[in-house]
Design a protein around this motif. Sequence first.
Motif, short mmCIF file in Angstrom:
data_model
loop_
_atom_site.label_atom_id
_atom_site.label_comp_id
_atom_site.label_asym_id
_atom_site.label_seq_id
_atom_site.Cartn_x
_atom_site.Cartn_y
_atom_site.Cartn_z
N THR A 2 0.83 -1.21 0.00
CA THR A 2 0.00 0.00 0.00
C THR A 2 0.87 1.26 0.00
O THR A 2 0.58 2.23 -0.71
CB THR A 2 -0.92 0.00 1.24
OG1 THR A 2 -1.67 -1.20 1.24
CG2 THR A 2 -1.87 1.17 1.21
N THR B 89 2.52 1.74 -3.51
CA THR B 89 1.61 1.95 -4.64
C THR B 89 1.45 3.45 -4.93
O THR B 89 1.10 4.22 -4.03
CB THR B 89 0.23 1.34 -4.33
OG1 THR B 89 0.40 -0.03 -4.03
CG2 THR B 89 -0.70 1.48 -5.51
N THR C 32 -4.37 -7.45 -8.72
CA THR C 32 -5.07 -6.99 -9.92
C THR C 32 -5.57 -5.58 -9.65
O THR C 32 -6.13 -5.30 -8.59
CB THR C 32 -6.26 -7.91 -10.24
OG1 THR C 32 -5.80 -9.25 -10.27
CG2 THR C 32 -6.86 -7.56 -11.57
N GLY C 33 -5.35 -4.69 -10.64
CA GLY C 33 -5.79 -3.32 -10.45
C GLY C 33 -5.87 -2.54 -11.74
O GLY C 33 -5.64 -3.06 -12.83
N LEU C 34 -6.17 -1.26 -11.61
CA LEU C 34 -6.26 -0.33 -12.74
C LEU C 34 -5.24 0.77 -12.53
O LEU C 34 -5.03 1.24 -11.40
CB LEU C 34 -7.66 0.29 -12.82
CG LEU C 34 -8.81 -0.67 -13.13
CD1 LEU C 34 -10.13 0.03 -12.94
CD2 LEU C 34 -8.69 -1.18 -14.56
N THR D 66 -5.16 1.86 -8.73
CA THR D 66 -6.24 1.41 -7.86
C THR D 66 -6.29 -0.11 -7.91
O THR D 66 -6.36 -0.70 -8.99
CB THR D 66 -7.59 1.97 -8.35
OG1 THR D 66 -7.48 3.38 -8.48
CG2 THR D 66 -8.71 1.62 -7.38
N TRP D 67 -6.27 -0.73 -6.73
CA TRP D 67 -6.28 -2.20 -6.67
C TRP D 67 -7.71 -2.71 -6.65
O TRP D 67 -8.56 -2.18 -5.94
CB TRP D 67 -5.54 -2.69 -5.44
CG TRP D 67 -4.07 -2.37 -5.43
CD1 TRP D 67 -3.43 -1.56 -4.58
CD2 TRP D 67 -3.09 -2.87 -6.33
NE1 TRP D 67 -2.09 -1.50 -4.87
CE2 TRP D 67 -1.85 -2.31 -5.95
CE3 TRP D 67 -3.11 -3.71 -7.43
CZ2 TRP D 67 -0.67 -2.56 -6.63
CZ3 TRP D 67 -1.92 -3.98 -8.09
CH2 TRP D 67 -0.72 -3.41 -7.69
N ASN D 68 -7.94 -3.76 -7.43
CA ASN D 68 -9.25 -4.43 -7.44
C ASN D 68 -9.27 -5.65 -6.53
O ASN D 68 -10.23 -5.88 -5.81
CB ASN D 68 -9.63 -4.86 -8.86
CG ASN D 68 -9.88 -3.69 -9.76
OD1 ASN D 68 -10.15 -2.59 -9.30
ND2 ASN D 68 -9.79 -3.92 -11.06
N SER D 69 -8.20 -6.44 -6.63
CA SER D 69 -8.16 -7.66 -5.80
C SER D 69 -6.72 -8.04 -5.50
O SER D 69 -5.81 -7.78 -6.30
CB SER D 69 -8.86 -8.82 -6.50
OG SER D 69 -8.14 -9.22 -7.64
N TRP D 70 -6.55 -8.63 -4.35
CA TRP D 70 -5.26 -9.17 -3.93
C TRP D 70 -5.52 -10.61 -3.49
O TRP D 70 -6.46 -10.87 -2.77
CB TRP D 70 -4.69 -8.41 -2.75
CG TRP D 70 -4.31 -6.99 -3.01
CD1 TRP D 70 -4.57 -6.26 -4.12
CD2 TRP D 70 -3.62 -6.14 -2.12
NE1 TRP D 70 -4.07 -5.00 -3.98
CE2 TRP D 70 -3.47 -4.89 -2.74
CE3 TRP D 70 -3.09 -6.27 -0.85
CZ2 TRP D 70 -2.83 -3.83 -2.16
CZ3 TRP D 70 -2.46 -5.21 -0.27
CH2 TRP D 70 -2.33 -3.98 -0.92
N LYS E 258 -7.98 -2.06 -19.70
CA LYS E 258 -8.40 -3.20 -18.88
C LYS E 258 -7.49 -3.32 -17.66
O LYS E 258 -6.39 -2.76 -17.65
CB LYS E 258 -8.39 -4.49 -19.70
CG LYS E 258 -7.04 -4.94 -20.16
CD LYS E 258 -7.15 -6.26 -20.87
CE LYS E 258 -5.73 -6.79 -21.11
NZ LYS E 258 -5.72 -8.11 -21.59
N PRO E 259 -7.94 -4.07 -16.65
CA PRO E 259 -7.11 -4.22 -15.45
C PRO E 259 -5.82 -4.98 -15.76
O PRO E 259 -5.77 -5.82 -16.64
CB PRO E 259 -7.99 -5.04 -14.51
CG PRO E 259 -9.36 -5.00 -15.08
CD PRO E 259 -9.24 -4.70 -16.53
#
Length: 181
Positions: A104, A107, A128-130, A112-116, A166-167
């Motif tokens: 964190t 970064t 996974t993020g954008l 922006t993180w979608n999933s860890w 895409k992510p």
Amino acid sequence: MAALRLNVLAPRKKKHIRRLTTFLFLKHIMEIVLFGLCIISVALLLGLYILEENFTTIAAGFAATTPQRAQVRQEAVRINQRINQINTAQKEFIPWSIILAAITELTPTDITWNSWSFDRASGRAKLTGLADNRESVAALEQKLLTKAWVKDVELPLSELITIKEKPFGVTLILMLKDLQY
């Protein structure tokens, strides 16, 4: 001079006296044997009484201490099991919060993180993020490689080309043994 013996008894009387002396001799022998057997039996009965009393005392003492010993033994087994569980938990413990806090902090603000997801067995983390631009993703990769517990960062080039559409996914190969906490 020769001893002179005069036997004036009748042969029948002589035979009776001989039988009587043999009987008395055997009677005295039997009395001695029976008296010896009585003394031995009294000694054996007295020994049996003493042994029974001692056995009863020892058995009562053993019966009194056996439940205590069993309780102590059960408590020791429970404590050992708890210690083994704690040791196992300590060996398998991974402070994921340190890894999460470090990622964190590293970064950039435009990611922006979608999933860890973390896999302890393989030592991999899939993020996974954008991101707004490729430079911030490349900077993130460089910052992650500076950490001692990150062995490698896998960032597919195809995802870097289409970063805004895409992510993207980053796979970290972690050296969890090098993680200091």
